[in-house]
Design a protein around this motif. Sequence first.
Motif, PDB file in Angstrom:
ATOM      1  N   TYR A 119       2.652  -4.213  -3.332  1.00 29.27           N
ATOM      2  CA  TYR A 119       1.273  -4.453  -2.897  1.00 29.27           C
ATOM      3  C   TYR A 119       1.228  -5.363  -1.672  1.00 29.27           C
ATOM      4  O   TYR A 119       0.504  -5.101  -0.714  1.00 29.27           O
ATOM      5  N   LEU A 155      -8.354   7.825  -1.057  1.00 30.36           N
ATOM      6  CA  LEU A 155      -8.337   6.601  -1.848  1.00 30.36           C
ATOM      7  C   LEU A 155      -7.284   6.695  -2.944  1.00 30.36           C
ATOM      8  O   LEU A 155      -6.846   7.784  -3.324  1.00 30.36           O
ATOM      9  N   SER A 156      -6.903   5.544  -3.454  1.00 32.71           N
ATOM     10  CA  SER A 156      -5.812   5.480  -4.430  1.00 32.71           C
ATOM     11  C   SER A 156      -6.151   6.201  -5.733  1.00 32.71           C
ATOM     12  O   SER A 156      -5.249   6.609  -6.472  1.00 32.71           O
ATOM     13  N   ASP A 157      -7.430   6.343  -6.051  1.00 30.20           N
ATOM     14  CA  ASP A 157      -7.814   6.997  -7.305  1.00 30.20           C
ATOM     15  C   ASP A 157      -8.023   8.504  -7.152  1.00 30.20           C
ATOM     16  O   ASP A 157      -8.507   9.163  -8.066  1.00 30.20           O
ATOM     17  N   GLY A 158      -7.687   9.066  -5.984  1.00 26.93           N
ATOM     18  CA  GLY A 158      -7.801  10.501  -5.771  1.00 26.93           C
ATOM     19  C   GLY A 158      -9.082  10.927  -5.075  1.00 26.93           C
ATOM     20  O   GLY A 158      -9.186  12.086  -4.637  1.00 26.93           O
ATOM     21  N   ARG A 159     -10.055  10.046  -4.967  1.00 29.54           N
ATOM     22  CA  ARG A 159     -11.283  10.375  -4.256  1.00 29.54           C
ATOM     23  C   ARG A 159     -11.066  10.286  -2.745  1.00 29.54           C
ATOM     24  O   ARG A 159     -10.032   9.814  -2.282  1.00 29.54           O
ATOM     25  N   THR A 160     -12.058  10.726  -1.988  1.00 33.00           N
ATOM     26  CA  THR A 160     -11.984  10.699  -0.530  1.00 33.00           C
ATOM     27  C   THR A 160     -13.201   9.972   0.025  1.00 33.00           C
ATOM     28  O   THR A 160     -14.338  10.271  -0.363  1.00 33.00           O
ATOM     29  N   SER A 210     -12.779  -2.910  -5.194  1.00 30.63           N
ATOM     30  CA  SER A 210     -13.620  -1.741  -5.446  1.00 30.63           C
ATOM     31  C   SER A 210     -14.241  -1.299  -4.133  1.00 30.63           C
ATOM     32  O   SER A 210     -14.228  -2.035  -3.138  1.00 30.63           O
ATOM     33  N   ASP A 222     -15.755  12.776  -5.082  1.00 30.67           N
ATOM     34  CA  ASP A 222     -14.817  13.065  -6.178  1.00 30.67           C
ATOM     35  C   ASP A 222     -14.786  14.583  -6.354  1.00 30.67           C
ATOM     36  O   ASP A 222     -15.726  15.172  -6.890  1.00 30.67           O
TER      37      ASP A 222
END
Length: 568
Positions: free
Chosen positions: A147, A368-373, A407, A437
């Motif tokens: 990180y 983004l790290s969670d798969g969203r754009t 966030s 998403d």
Amino acid sequence: MCLFEVTEGPNTGHVYRFERDELIVGRLSYCDIVINQKNVSRQHARLLRSGGEFFVEDLNSTNGTFLNGKRVTTRTRLSDRDLIRVYNVTLRFRDVAPDESWDDERKPSARSDLQDLDAVGEHPGKTTQIGDPRPGARRQSVEVNAYEKLKTVLEIHRILGSSLDLDHVLPKILDGLFTVFPQSDRGYILFPDPQTGNLEIRAQKQKEEGTFAASSLGLVSQTVARRVMSRGEAILSADGLDDADLGLGDSVLDFPIRSVMCAPLLGRMQEPLGIIYVDTNDPHERFHADDLEVLLSVTATAGQALEYATAHQAKLHLDRRERELATAREVQLHFLPQAPPQISGYRFFGHYASAEEVGGDYYGYQPLSDGRTAISLGDVSGKGISAALIMARLCSEVRYRLATAASIRDGFHQLNDEFAKPENDTWFVTFVLCVLDNASHLLKIFNAGHMAPICRRAADGQVEELGEENTGPPLGCTQGVQYDSSTIDLQPGDLVLIYTDGISEAMNADRELFGRGRLMEAVRHGPERLEDLCAWILDEVRRFTNNQPQNDDICLIGFQREPQRGDS
């Protein structure tokens, strides 16, 4: 009783008794205290007793002797607990009574801790090597977690995008690399001389004051530097002492290089423009393949920044305004997306045209790290050079905040607070951030003072503006603003358009505005496919203005959920 205890460096905890009037510290084997480091002088320093007092004296060493952090220039008296530093070894001087414990922290008895050192006093000619002889001995790891590495590399990239002043940017690159690679002893950025082609140091950094001097290529393995510069290939040497073919033992001051990383700064034509060189003499913390990957991610961006800066220098003979416009346009186009994102189930469109050679509109896509754009669009107040520079900064700040904030909401608030600092009070930015998403087909919208995105529903052709009720002030107006978001569900065939006022405020010869109403009608009655609709809207604007000069920057982006099979 007088002692010198090793408190830092190899063989920490080792103790030397001061049983004679003089002890010589140096690299050669006949010295009383041997520090087997090639960047320690043969006879580096003298520790002596005179008139019942004790002194330290530097013997004209190349890299200096330091007492309590200050370089020794003359014979200097020692007091109890003084710290003497010779390169990476620190000796603590203790002047204690014979029956007194010599370390208040560990409280050992003098007899038990010095028992194995009595032979040194009995045989003054005998030496003690400073170095851990145990197989596999290793200092505490200096590895930086992933990180922190990512955060530092992103910060380097942000710095590269913020300035064309190499004298400002290059030292900050080295500062960041020493954070990512804390085992580094030396770092250099070198460029070829335009006339001779010889590599010259433009920036340098060292771990400790006094470990090397002079701005000469001799400090760097010339074989490594020339090979990287001529071939455009990065080099990693995990053990420099074993790489004789790389010339790692030929540096001036006989610097004991243990590991080297060297990577080229490549321009757009993949030609080396310079190199970044980092090395270490720590035998326990050498560089590895993943370290080289991190360095290459920095040099990839740094090479482009160097090319832009070089182009800037080449244009100095032009008219000042022409030079500023050309340079700003290069920077601006560098930050805009070169291709739409490839996301399953969605298609994208992007169009940008500045009113002048450069402008202040911006758009971008960021996974983004969670798969969203994240899909963002901004409009900087004003036009021309100043707006283009702020736009470039906005691009870097958006990427940095979205990658490092806890966030999306926190990142949006941090972005506003950064632009609302007092020194930025002459401009502001209207900004829209959409987070898509593609798994749930939910779209979250944050709006800072911009026109609301337009959505056309495929089911009934309804056209609506999204999130108007949650629109906050533009970025840069006030610190501490809390922005609310709106969330909508995208059905098959639904599309969303985001635009700047260069479209709604496009003006014809009668000084009439194209207006929001005409735009909404164009969206309502235009083609169903996203790309065709956007082309239709831009043609409508051109027909309305009848090719009048563009009075503001135009930016139009959109995305559409693919219709289900069988849908028209």
